[in-house]
Enzyme design. Structure first.
Site, PDB file in Angstrom:
ATOM      1  N   PRO A  98      38.820  83.541   5.402  1.00  0.00           N
ATOM      2  CA  PRO A  98      38.826  84.602   4.401  1.00  0.00           C
ATOM      3  C   PRO A  98      38.108  84.245   3.109  1.00  0.00           C
ATOM      4  CG  PRO A  98      41.007  83.638   4.653  1.00  0.00           C
ATOM      5  CD  PRO A  98      40.169  83.117   5.780  1.00  0.00           C
ATOM      6  N   ASN A  99      37.384  85.247   2.622  1.00  0.00           N
ATOM      7  CA  ASN A  99      36.668  85.232   1.337  1.00  0.00           C
ATOM      8  C   ASN A  99      35.395  84.397   1.344  1.00  0.00           C
ATOM      9  OD1 ASN A  99      38.562  86.939  -0.112  1.00  0.00           O
ATOM     10  ND2 ASN A  99      39.983  85.222   0.039  1.00  0.00           N
TER      11      ASN A  99
ATOM     12  N   ARG B 151      30.406  84.286  -6.411  1.00  0.00           N
ATOM     13  CA  ARG B 151      31.482  84.073  -7.391  1.00  0.00           C
ATOM     14  C   ARG B 151      31.871  82.594  -7.391  1.00  0.00           C
ATOM     15  NH1 ARG B 151      33.926  89.342  -6.357  1.00  0.00           N
ATOM     16  NH2 ARG B 151      32.228  90.655  -7.080  1.00  0.00           N
TER      17      ARG B 151
ATOM     18  N   TYR C  28      32.526  76.412  -5.592  1.00  0.00           N
ATOM     19  CA  TYR C  28      32.049  76.529  -4.209  1.00  0.00           C
ATOM     20  C   TYR C  28      30.528  76.429  -4.055  1.00  0.00           C
ATOM     21  CZ  TYR C  28      36.851  78.045  -3.476  1.00  0.00           C
ATOM     22  OH  TYR C  28      38.213  78.101  -3.441  1.00  0.00           O
TER      23      TYR C  28
ATOM     24  N   ASN D 184      36.159  76.043   8.748  1.00  0.00           N
ATOM     25  CA  ASN D 184      36.621  76.201   7.368  1.00  0.00           C
ATOM     26  C   ASN D 184      37.516  77.432   7.370  1.00  0.00           C
ATOM     27  OD1 ASN D 184      37.183  76.535   4.700  1.00  0.00           O
ATOM     28  ND2 ASN D 184      35.066  76.354   3.988  1.00  0.00           N
TER      29      ASN D 184
ATOM     30  N   ALA E 240      41.832  79.894   2.961  1.00  0.00           N
ATOM     31  CA  ALA E 240      43.249  79.780   2.567  1.00  0.00           C
ATOM     32  C   ALA E 240      44.182  79.706   3.774  1.00  0.00           C
ATOM     33  CB  ALA E 240      43.623  80.957   1.677  1.00  0.00           C
TER      34      ALA E 240
ATOM     35  N   HIS F   7      46.090  76.488   4.730  1.00  0.00           N
ATOM     36  CA  HIS F   7      47.344  76.053   4.113  1.00  0.00           C
ATOM     37  C   HIS F   7      48.553  76.873   4.559  1.00  0.00           C
ATOM     38  CE1 HIS F   7      44.303  74.101   1.741  1.00  0.00           C
ATOM     39  NE2 HIS F   7      43.873  75.254   1.265  1.00  0.00           N
TER      40      HIS F   7
ATOM     41  N   ASP G 178      48.369  75.996  16.301  1.00  0.00           N
ATOM     42  CA  ASP G 178      48.679  76.128  17.734  1.00  0.00           C
ATOM     43  C   ASP G 178      47.408  76.341  18.549  1.00  0.00           C
ATOM     44  OD1 ASP G 178      51.373  75.801  17.265  1.00  0.00           O
ATOM     45  OD2 ASP G 178      51.860  77.936  17.369  1.00  0.00           O
TER      46      ASP G 178
ATOM     47  N   GLU H   5      37.712  69.945  10.647  1.00  0.00           N
ATOM     48  CA  GLU H   5      38.091  70.750   9.481  1.00  0.00           C
ATOM     49  C   GLU H   5      37.061  70.527   8.378  1.00  0.00           C
ATOM     50  OE1 GLU H   5      41.702  69.351   7.687  1.00  0.00           O
ATOM     51  OE2 GLU H   5      41.966  71.172   6.481  1.00  0.00           O
TER      52      GLU H   5
ATOM     53  N   HIS I 253      35.754  71.687   4.360  1.00  0.00           N
ATOM     54  CA  HIS I 253      35.966  72.388   3.096  1.00  0.00           C
ATOM     55  C   HIS I 253      34.819  72.079   2.146  1.00  0.00           C
ATOM     56  CE1 HIS I 253      39.955  73.590   4.233  1.00  0.00           C
ATOM     57  NE2 HIS I 253      40.198  72.352   4.586  1.00  0.00           N
ATOM     58  N   LEU I 254      34.420  73.104   1.401  1.00  0.00           N
ATOM     59  CA  LEU I 254      33.404  72.927   0.361  1.00  0.00           C
ATOM     60  C   LEU I 254      33.960  72.079  -0.781  1.00  0.00           C
ATOM     61  CD1 LEU I 254      32.594  76.649   0.569  1.00  0.00           C
ATOM     62  CD2 LEU I 254      30.794  74.937   0.823  1.00  0.00           C
ATOM     63  N   SER I 255      35.148  72.479  -1.255  1.00  0.00           N
ATOM     64  CA  SER I 255      35.818  71.742  -2.326  1.00  0.00           C
ATOM     65  C   SER I 255      36.714  70.663  -1.701  1.00  0.00           C
ATOM     66  CB  SER I 255      36.668  72.705  -3.163  1.00  0.00           C
ATOM     67  OG  SER I 255      37.743  73.222  -2.389  1.00  0.00           O
TER      68      SER I 255
ATOM     69  N   ARG J  24      43.003  69.803  -6.119  1.00  0.00           N
ATOM     70  CA  ARG J  24      43.309  71.144  -6.647  1.00  0.00           C
ATOM     71  C   ARG J  24      44.827  71.397  -6.642  1.00  0.00           C
ATOM     72  NH1 ARG J  24      39.347  75.260  -3.866  1.00  0.00           N
ATOM     73  NH2 ARG J  24      40.062  76.497  -5.659  1.00  0.00           N
TER      74      ARG J  24
ATOM     75  N   ARG K 298      47.440  73.513  -1.985  1.00  0.00           N
ATOM     76  CA  ARG K 298      46.264  73.230  -1.132  1.00  0.00           C
ATOM     77  C   ARG K 298      46.340  71.835  -0.506  1.00  0.00           C
ATOM     78  NH1 ARG K 298      42.745  77.540  -2.509  1.00  0.00           N
ATOM     79  NH2 ARG K 298      43.050  78.188  -4.652  1.00  0.00           N
TER      80      ARG K 298
HETATM   81  O1  CA2 Z   1      36.956  74.443  -0.296  1.00  0.00           O
HETATM   82  C1  CA2 Z   1      37.010  75.180   0.689  1.00  0.00           C
HETATM   83  O2  CA2 Z   1      36.109  75.296   1.503  1.00  0.00           O
HETATM   84  C2  CA2 Z   1      38.260  76.063   0.881  1.00  0.00           C
HETATM   85  O3  CA2 Z   1      38.495  76.186   2.274  1.00  0.00           O
HETATM   86  C3  CA2 Z   1      37.911  77.397   0.277  1.00  0.00           C
HETATM   87  C4  CA2 Z   1      39.096  78.369   0.291  1.00  0.00           C
HETATM   88  C5  CA2 Z   1      40.336  77.725  -0.321  1.00  0.00           C
HETATM   89  O4  CA2 Z   1      41.448  78.603  -0.189  1.00  0.00           O
HETATM   90  C6  CA2 Z   1      40.660  76.398   0.338  1.00  0.00           C
HETATM   91  O5  CA2 Z   1      41.778  75.840  -0.332  1.00  0.00           O
HETATM   92  C7  CA2 Z   1      39.497  75.447   0.246  1.00  0.00           C
HETATM   93  C8  CA2 Z   1      38.770  79.620  -0.498  1.00  0.00           C
HETATM   94  C9  CA2 Z   1      37.534  80.315  -0.055  1.00  0.00           C
HETATM   95  C10 CA2 Z   1      37.194  81.362  -1.049  1.00  0.00           C
HETATM   96  O6  CA2 Z   1      35.801  81.506  -1.075  1.00  0.00           O
HETATM   97  C11 CA2 Z   1      35.245  82.075  -2.159  1.00  0.00           C
HETATM   98  C12 CA2 Z   1      33.883  81.977  -2.272  1.00  0.00           C
HETATM   99  C13 CA2 Z   1      33.249  82.508  -3.366  1.00  0.00           C
HETATM  100  C14 CA2 Z   1      33.970  83.143  -4.347  1.00  0.00           C
HETATM  101  C15 CA2 Z   1      35.332  83.246  -4.238  1.00  0.00           C
HETATM  102  C16 CA2 Z   1      35.973  82.709  -3.136  1.00  0.00           C
END
Ligand code: CA2
Length: 145
Positions: free
Chosen positions: A12-13, A20, A25, A77, A80, A83, A90, A101, A103-105, A110, A114
């Site tokens: 998601p997102n 953004r 990210y 990836n 959210a 978590h 499963d 797995e 993740h960008l961040s 954080r 998370r």
């Molecule tokens: O760091 C990552 O890749 C995460 O999977 C990104 C998730 C976050 O919930 C994880 O804890 C770590 C959030 C993705 C949201 O992506 C956005 C991208 C641009 C602007 C806003 C949100």
């Protein structure tokens, strides 16, 4: 035809990537990252099937599909859902395909919520904190499995 197939699943997102919160990210879009993976995949003789969904069940279905299609690995990836999702945990356990797995961040630097990863409990390994390079490093790992 490429020697290996790797699924790259995004939760998601992540469709908002590059539009953004670039300070967290990065400024590359998901399509930019997909193009980098396809280019590196060609060098490694790996075909890339990359997708994104905001819906947990789609990610579960695609994990099952990765197994059915004979994927050698999945880069996941889960956003959210990382978590929160026992369903993804499963599914990863069920498919018997190595899941890396991604993740960008770095979630461990954080908020506390998370720091738990249901995905990580079943993943082969985790690469986090390197921005778009996390995906490329995960592809290198998948190539060596
Ligand atoms: O760091 C990552 O890749 C995460 O999977 C990104 C998730 C976050 O919930 C994880 O804890 C770590 C959030 C993705 C949201 O992506 C956005 C991208 C641009 C602007 C806003 C949100």
């Amino acid at each position: 035809m490429a020697a290996k197939l790797v699924y790259v699943l995004n939760g998601p997102n992540l469709n908002l990537l590059g539009t953004r919160e670039p300070e967290i990210y990065g400024s590359q879009t998901l399509d930019d990252i997909g193009a980098l993976l396809v280019a590196r995949g060609e060098e490694l003789d790996i075909a890339i099937d990359m997708r994104q969904s905001n819906h947990e069940g789609h990610l579960v279905d695609w994990l099952h599909e990765a197994r059915a299609e004979g994927a050698s690995a999945v880069l996941l990836n889960a956003g959210a859902y990382t978590h929160t999702s026992v369903a993804l945990l499963d599914a990863i356990r069920a498919i018997g395909v190595p899941v890396i797995e991604v993740h960008l961040s770095n979630p461990h630097t954080r908020e506390g919520f998370r720091h738990t990863s249901w995905v990580g409990m079943a993943a082969k390994g985790t690469i986090a904190g390197f921005g778009a390079d996390s995906y490329l490093l995960a592809l290198e790992a998948a190539a060596r499995l």
